[in-house]
Design an enzyme around this catalytic site. Sequence first.
Site, PDB file in Angstrom:
ATOM      1  N   THR A   1      -4.948   0.947  16.813  1.00 51.54           N
ATOM      2  CA  THR A   1      -4.262   2.238  16.818  1.00 51.54           C
ATOM      3  C   THR A   1      -5.267   3.298  16.378  1.00 51.54           C
ATOM      4  O   THR A   1      -5.737   3.271  15.241  1.00 51.54           O
ATOM      5  CB  THR A   1      -3.053   2.226  15.879  1.00 51.54           C
ATOM      6  OG1 THR A   1      -2.171   1.164  16.263  1.00 51.54           O
ATOM      7  CG2 THR A   1      -2.302   3.553  15.944  1.00 51.54           C
TER       8      THR A   1
ATOM      9  N   LYS B   1       1.147   4.714  21.836  1.00 47.20           N
ATOM     10  CA  LYS B   1       1.171   3.877  20.633  1.00 47.20           C
ATOM     11  C   LYS B   1       1.460   4.694  19.383  1.00 47.20           C
ATOM     12  O   LYS B   1       2.246   4.264  18.521  1.00 47.20           O
ATOM     13  CB  LYS B   1      -0.152   3.132  20.469  1.00 47.20           C
ATOM     14  CG  LYS B   1      -0.231   2.291  19.184  1.00 47.20           C
ATOM     15  CD  LYS B   1       0.866   1.235  19.092  1.00 47.20           C
ATOM     16  CE  LYS B   1       0.952   0.572  17.722  1.00 47.20           C
ATOM     17  NZ  LYS B   1      -0.185  -0.272  17.397  1.00 47.20           N
TER      18      LYS B   1
ATOM     19  N   LYS C   1      -2.370   5.329   7.472  1.00 44.86           N
ATOM     20  CA  LYS C   1      -3.306   5.634   8.558  1.00 44.86           C
ATOM     21  C   LYS C   1      -2.583   6.098   9.820  1.00 44.86           C
ATOM     22  O   LYS C   1      -2.912   7.147  10.387  1.00 44.86           O
ATOM     23  CB  LYS C   1      -4.146   4.404   8.883  1.00 44.86           C
ATOM     24  CG  LYS C   1      -5.032   4.555  10.132  1.00 44.86           C
ATOM     25  CD  LYS C   1      -5.781   3.292  10.460  1.00 44.86           C
ATOM     26  CE  LYS C   1      -4.942   2.206  11.100  1.00 44.86           C
ATOM     27  NZ  LYS C   1      -4.654   2.484  12.545  1.00 44.86           N
TER      28      LYS C   1
END
Length: 309
Positions: free
Chosen positions: A109, A185, A253
């Site tokens: 990702t 995503k 994150k």
Amino acid sequence: MKTERSMTTTSSNALHIGVIGLGAMGKGMASSLRRAGHHVGVCDVRFDAAEAFAKEGGTAHKTPADLAKHVDIIVSVVVNADQTEQVLFGEHGATSHMKAGSLFIMCSTVDPNWSVALEKRLNDIGLLYLDAPISGGAAKAASGQMTMMTSGQAAAYAKAGNALESMAANVYKLGDRAGYGSKVKIINQLLAGVHIAAAAEAMALGLREGVAADALYEVITNSAGNSWMFENRMAHVIKGDYTPLSAVDIFVKDLGLVLDTARATKFPLPLSATAHQMFMQASTAGHGREDDSAVIKIFPGIELPQASS
């Protein structure tokens, strides 16, 4: 566009594929490729993990560079863009030994703009690239039932053969260049992070109000307020088990990437921002490496269920 799973691989169309990163997802993906009949080499910072995989079939390699000598496709399943940079361009990086026309499949990702730039960097040195983030968790990766959100050039898909379908039940082709896979995503991660934060808030309120955790769980999972994340993550809370399947810091994150992407076009994401702060608070409190359900630990004045001895 979604592609259908290919037929079982035969010896004539078996591919030489390397998998870098044998964590919760990567190990299962490598196993799926091997089960599908491909020749699989693996590399991990924990060489014992690579050796353990190879005992059941395949080869273990100490560095990405060594792995690259033996394969035509590399599937990278590391944590983030920085680790991907090291896999490709660091000391003993894969690009030093990848043959012209080889394919790099990036499953982390990352910032979509970084993925776009990586495609150009690899194309410029004669390599193909697929932007291919993944979702579904360790169990679905191990069974070949996960989802891949992919985008890239036609030549990259052609080189991949049936490798993608060997790893995932749902392979979505979202564009003819890198970036679209990563965009989808991070939108998925927006929803996942917000759902986990909301699930934790709901369970915390129930505990504060004296409702039995297991009773609340049963009612919610059979009512309209349920979500997949509530059902999955609040089961961890009830068991008092915060063994990290996906850690708090992953959502620090990933939601950070979501907010950075939206900030670039001045697009407001109030729920994402709040959820990000909740995961940040949990991480700062020392829970960053615990399961992401540990975000519930930020709520004061509640007594959480304890693990049975």
